[in-house]
Design a protein around this motif. Structure first.
Motif, PDB file in Angstrom:
ATOM      1  N   ASP A 255     115.073 -75.805  10.653  1.00 38.29           N
ATOM      2  CA  ASP A 255     116.438 -75.376  10.941  1.00 38.29           C
ATOM      3  C   ASP A 255     116.465 -74.107  11.787  1.00 38.29           C
ATOM      4  O   ASP A 255     115.660 -73.181  11.584  1.00 38.29           O
TER       5      ASP A 255
ATOM      6  N   PRO B 194     122.872 -70.334   9.181  1.00 37.82           N
ATOM      7  CA  PRO B 194     122.377 -71.601   9.734  1.00 37.82           C
ATOM      8  C   PRO B 194     123.186 -72.009  10.960  1.00 37.82           C
ATOM      9  O   PRO B 194     124.382 -72.258  10.873  1.00 37.82           O
TER      10      PRO B 194
ATOM     11  N   THR C 122     121.047 -77.345  12.161  1.00 40.22           N
ATOM     12  CA  THR C 122     120.251 -77.770  11.009  1.00 40.22           C
ATOM     13  C   THR C 122     120.056 -79.275  10.997  1.00 40.22           C
ATOM     14  O   THR C 122     120.743 -80.027  11.709  1.00 40.22           O
TER      15      THR C 122
ATOM     16  N   LYS D 272     118.571 -78.367   0.952  1.00 35.06           N
ATOM     17  CA  LYS D 272     118.504 -77.026   1.533  1.00 35.06           C
ATOM     18  C   LYS D 272     119.047 -75.984   0.560  1.00 35.06           C
ATOM     19  O   LYS D 272     118.438 -74.932   0.347  1.00 35.06           O
TER      20      LYS D 272
END
Length: 542
Positions: A238, A384, A387, A422
């Protein structure tokens, strides 16, 4: 932007400490041994590090804060009814050009052929930055914006910028592929060029999905080609920045941890989001409709939201003055706000629900509410940006709405599983005591949730209902990244907030950010331009 703002500077370690404010080059974040302030040469590692950190810092400021408020992740007083003005983005606009973009252009212009990989990484980061800025502002200075010989760059069209960004990504991927040797100062991928290639390909994929209705860059064909390519496919790949855990002598924790775990918050958790995590059948007092189509609690709830009080704070909190709370609030500890709630604010920072462990490095909710402090959690949060779960959700959307091949339901299920994986992994890393406890996310809970979503999807009667499910699940997975949620809502019109939790007062929805008046007044090339916050950006077509 004016000449002063456009000067390209290489910020060294001392400048990094003073300019970033919220964090420094401490534990887990930066390890810079060279100081460009004492060198006449471009020092690539430290310049790259600074550009990466300042990019994420600026994105997490007004851009992410306001976009997340527009899409019901959280509620902030300044935007209770989408109240943008021409000074709202002055700092973030200036900082984006003068810090990350200026330093990235320095690398692009100054890297030698022996350091072509640095140039490729900088080009990818520049491409990502400008793609986000186009998504937020629409039209903006681009082609001449970072040229030292151009004092007052003009406005470029968003569609033309997008097309050029795709070309720049291809060039960057070629540069990365031809690089030999180590890359130092890379605080995102630690010099892993294979991951940078995946990031570049995934950025292209996202841009094709973003423009699927507009079509000027052959979006469906481009997406179909890219989905077969080398993309971000696991959480270890990611594209994100990881913050540190240091508080003194220099702060390098996630900015939202610094804000919320010091009782300085101006955020409330939005009731729509909390209702769509609880999924307990609550009815919106505004519409009389169920807020959520699900019947199963989201396994990410305890990782996303931390309750500071068990109930209503002994009656100290009065929320939802208009009576439109879609979530009961009283007796649950999930104290939040409806979008547009006009009631006055008091000193409620120690009472309201706040961020949990993901993504800011706070606490997992273990049914032990407390007033959080700076000593709680690690602060080792993430932002993030691209991803593996995003790839799946975008593919599901494209498979449902275009001729792109794929099974939307299967892709939706894969996206949810990747998000759960995650969040669970992040929680275990930052709060190890959760592992093996009754509060740890279980595989059974994940599968029960996915089964619930599958039933809802199967029961949907129209593609709009199916798309609402895909985009609502995507938004929940995006927790912490308001920018992509804002993009998704403007592109698709979903999640369907109007049905379950309309904004009080029903103000017009902002379709873009406003170029600040400080830029309009100092750049004669923009004379006469009047930014219209209600004009959709080029890809947001009906």
């Amino acid at each position: 932007m004016n000449t002063q703002l456009r000067k390209i500077k290489i910020y060294g370690l001392g400048c990094l400490l003073s300019l970033m404010g919220l964090f420094s080059c401490g534990e887990d974040l930066l390890n810079i041994n060279d100081d460009p302030n004492v060198s006449t040469q471009l020092v690539l590692p430290s310049t790259l590090s600074y550009a990466q950190v300042s990019l994420v810092s600026n994105l997490l400021d007004d851009p992410n804060t306001n976009a997340g408020s527009f899409t019901r992740m959280w509620y902030i007083t300044a935007l209770r009814n989408y109240e943008q003005n021409q000074g709202t983005y002055s700092n973030s606009w200036i900082n984006m050009y003068s810090r990350p973009l200026a330093n990235l252009q320095t690398i692009i212009d100054g890297a030698t052929e022996a350091s072509v990989g640095y140039r490729g990484i900088a080009r990818l980061l520049k491409a990502y930055t400008f793609s986000v800025m186009v998504d937020l502002y629409g039209d903006l200075p681009y082609f001449d914006a970072l040229k030292p010989e151009v004092t007052f760059p003009g406005l470029d069209r968003g569609a033309e910028i997008y097309a050029d960004i795709l070309t720049e990504i291809d060039l960057a991927l070629q540069e990365i592929s031809s690089h030999t040797g180590a890359i130092q100062g890379d605080v995102i991928y630690n010099g892993n060029l294979a991951n940078w290639r995946k990031m570049g390909n995934t950025l292209k994929l996202k841009m094709y999905a973003q423009t699927r209705k507009e079509g000027s860059i052959n979006s469906i064909q481009g997406f179909s080609q890219m989905i077969q390519g080398d993309l971000i496919s696991s959480i270890g790949e990611d594209f994100q920045l990881k913050y540190g855990s240091q508080q003194s002598p220099n702060q390098n924790r996630h900015p939202l941890h610094v804000n919320h775990y010091n009782q300085a918050t101006s955020y409330w958790m939005d009731n729509w989001t909390m209702a769509n995590l609880l999924n307990d059948g609550r009815i919106s007092a505004t519409t009389g409709r169920r807020v959520s189509y699900r019947n199963t609690e989201d396994p990410r709830l305890r990782y996303y939201i931390f309750r500071q009080v068990p109930g209503d704070g002994s009656g100290a909190v009065v929320t939802c003055a208009g009576g439109g709370c879609p979530i009961g609030l009283i007796g649950t500890g999930y104290l939040g706000r409806d979008a547009g709630d006009p009631s006055a604010f008091s000193n409620e920072g120690a009472l309201i629900a706040t961020f949990g462990v993901y993504p800011v490095g706070g606490l997992v909710d273990t049914d032990a509410p407390k007033t959080v402090t700076a000593a709680d959690g690690t602060g080792r949060g993430i932002f993030p940006m691209l991803t593996s779960y995003m790839v799946k959700f975008l593919h599901a959307e494209m498979a449902l709405t275009t001729d792109v091949s794929g099974n939307p339901l299967s892709l939706l299920q894969e996206g949810i599983r990747l998000s759960m994986q995650k969040v669970k992994s992040f929680g275990a890393d930052e709060m190890p005591s959760i592992v093996g406890s009754p509060f740890e996310m279980s595989d059974a809970a994940v599968e029960n949730y996915i089964a619930d979503i599958t039933n809802a999807y199967a029961s949907a009667q129209t593609d709009d209902e199916r798309l609402n499910i895909i985009m609502t699940e995507y938004q929940l997975a995006l927790w912490g990244n308001g920018i992509e949620a804002y993009n998704n809502f403007r592109r698709t019109g979903f999640p369907d907030f109007a049905v379950t939790a309309p904004v009080m007062g029903s103000p017009a929805y902002p379709q873009r950010f406003i170029i600040p008046v400080s830029e309009l007044e100092t750049n004669p090339s923009l004379t006469g331009y009047q930014p219209n916050p209600f004009e959709p950006v080029f890809w947001a077509v009906p």
